[in-house]
Write an enzyme that holds these catalytic residues in place. Structure first.
Site, short mmCIF file in Angstrom:
data_model
loop_
_atom_site.label_atom_id
_atom_site.label_comp_id
_atom_site.label_asym_id
_atom_site.label_seq_id
_atom_site.Cartn_x
_atom_site.Cartn_y
_atom_site.Cartn_z
N LYS A 126 -2.92 40.88 -59.07
CA LYS A 126 -3.88 40.88 -60.09
C LYS A 126 -5.08 41.79 -59.90
O LYS A 126 -5.78 42.11 -60.94
CB LYS A 126 -4.29 39.40 -60.28
CG LYS A 126 -3.33 38.31 -60.80
CD LYS A 126 -2.97 38.68 -62.09
CE LYS A 126 -1.60 37.63 -62.68
NZ LYS A 126 -1.12 37.95 -63.93
N1 PMP Z 1 2.85 34.72 -58.55
C1 PMP Z 1 1.33 34.42 -58.50
C2 PMP Z 1 0.88 33.44 -57.09
C3 PMP Z 1 0.58 34.47 -59.72
O1 PMP Z 1 -0.78 33.93 -59.49
C4 PMP Z 1 0.98 35.12 -60.73
C5 PMP Z 1 0.03 35.26 -62.10
N2 PMP Z 1 0.09 34.27 -62.78
C6 PMP Z 1 2.38 35.59 -60.79
C7 PMP Z 1 3.23 35.37 -59.86
C8 PMP Z 1 2.98 36.13 -62.09
O2 PMP Z 1 2.36 37.34 -62.56
P1 PMP Z 1 2.30 37.80 -64.12
O3 PMP Z 1 1.11 36.82 -64.56
O4 PMP Z 1 1.94 39.16 -63.94
O5 PMP Z 1 3.32 37.56 -64.48
#
Ligand code: PMP
Length: 345
Positions: A45
């Site tokens: 992120k």
């Molecule tokens: N794994 C974790 C631990 C996350 O915090 C997130 C984000 N929500 C994701 C996977 C998935 O990423 P994205 O939001 O880019 O789909």
């Protein structure tokens, strides 16, 4: 001077890849994990926090002293709080009550103001973390709502960075990409870039048992009866995120809390990689996928490992937590034995 940066934000991106040697040894392909925990905020992120904030600055939407508002399962919050400190913004976050106290403490340590909202309510309920964030953004002067679920720059951050990194790190030899989808940004942006380079690369999304994303991908329909609460944070959704490019995903695999928990612990034990709960989820998805799809030695699989295990010590790495969930049948090891603590009196 090499590898010297003006501030912590200079460390975002260019994350390493590590070959998995044990947990995937029954699969004939080469499997690499892209370690997003190597970002300074310890997750994927960081990329979107920096990208979205800098785009807003260029558009004049953010000035020093502005307030950044967002919903987050934790990781986006850490990244936004980090970027806010360096750039001089206030950061207000709404999280769900699935979020562990240590994550909330971490957010506060980085100066964020945190609202904790019930996870079990519908997305359009005024108490949901989406609605709470929207209300705060509407009521706070000089604020900017990141809106990661519906912000195209979430996809673009990964199109500009994660996708090209994977392509270059594998010398264009990647054949399969597996990624967990929450907002969908990580997988969508990476997939968009990779499919432009080679449309034959297979993109496999990972969804959670209790989420509607897989069925929506397969049928174009939202099946509300599938929605139930689950433990994996950051994976799956009870709404359709605008940041998920469904047409770039060839197939979705759905994983459950229990098998993903065992896998997370197995990865720590066998690869010495302390990953978060979705790290286990993505490896579990590969295992399930490999039952119906055969790989060859020429295949090169990349799994995105989204964050670091230190965030889950009192969850998936806690024997008590595992026992409370009824997860006692570890198929890899007798984890009670492995994690036994000897107290010397
Ligand atoms: N794994 C974790 C631990 C996350 O915090 C997130 C984000 N929500 C994701 C996977 C998935 O990423 P994205 O939001 O880019 O789909």
């Amino acid at each position: 001077m090499t590898n010297v940066h003006d501030n912590i934000l200079g460390l975002i991106g260019n994350t390493p890849m590590v070959k998995l040697n044990q947990v995937t040894k029954n699969i004939p392909a080469t499997v690499y994990a892209k370690l997003e925990s190597s970002n300074p905020g310890h997750s994927t992120k960081d990329r979107i926090a920096l990208h979205i904030i800098e785009a807003a600055e260029r558009q004049g939407l953010l000035k020093p002293g502005s307030t950044i508002v967002e919903t987050t399962s934790g990781n986006t919050g850490f990244s936004l709080a980090m970027v806010s400190i360096i750039k001089g913004y206030k950061c207000i976050l709404s999280v769900s009550d699935k979020t562990k106290p240590e994550k909330i403490a971490y957010l506060k340590a980085l100066g964020a103001i945190v609202y904790v909202c019930p996870a079990s309510v519908a997305a359009d309920d005024p108490r949901s973390y989406y609605e709470v964030a929207k209300k705060i953004a509407a009521e706070t002067p000089n604020s900017f709502y990141i809106n990661q679920y519906f912000n195209e720059l979430n996809i673009d951050a990964h199109y500009q960075t994660t996708g090209p990194e994977i392509w270059e790190q594998t010398d264009g030899k990647i054949t399969h990409l597996f990624g967990c989808t929450g907002t969908g940004g990580t997988l969508s942006g990476s997939a968009k870039y990779l499919k432009e380079q080679n449309p034959n690369i297979k993109i496999i999304g990972v969804d959670a048992d209790g989420s509607i994303l897989k069925t929506f991908h397969d049928t174009g329909k939202i099946d509300k009866s599938e929605i139930h609460s689950y433990q994996i944070e950051g994976l799956g959704k009870n709404l359709i995120p605008g940041a998920l490019l469904f047409d770039k995903v060839d197939e979705f695999v759905r994983v459950n809390d229990e098998m993903s928990a065992y896998k997370t612990r197995e990865i720590a034990l066998k690869e010495a990689i302390m990953g978060g709960y979705t790290t286990g989820a993505v490896v579990q998805a590969l295992m399930q996928y490999s039952k119906n799809n055969s790989f060859t030695e020429k295949d090169l699989i990349v799994l995105i490992f989204p964050d670091h295990g230190s965030r889950y010590i009192s969850k998936v790495y806690s024997d008590d937590w595992m026992a409370k969930q009824g997860f006692s049948n570890n198929c890899v090891h007798n984890y009670k034995e492995v994690f036994k603590t000897e107290f010397i009196k």
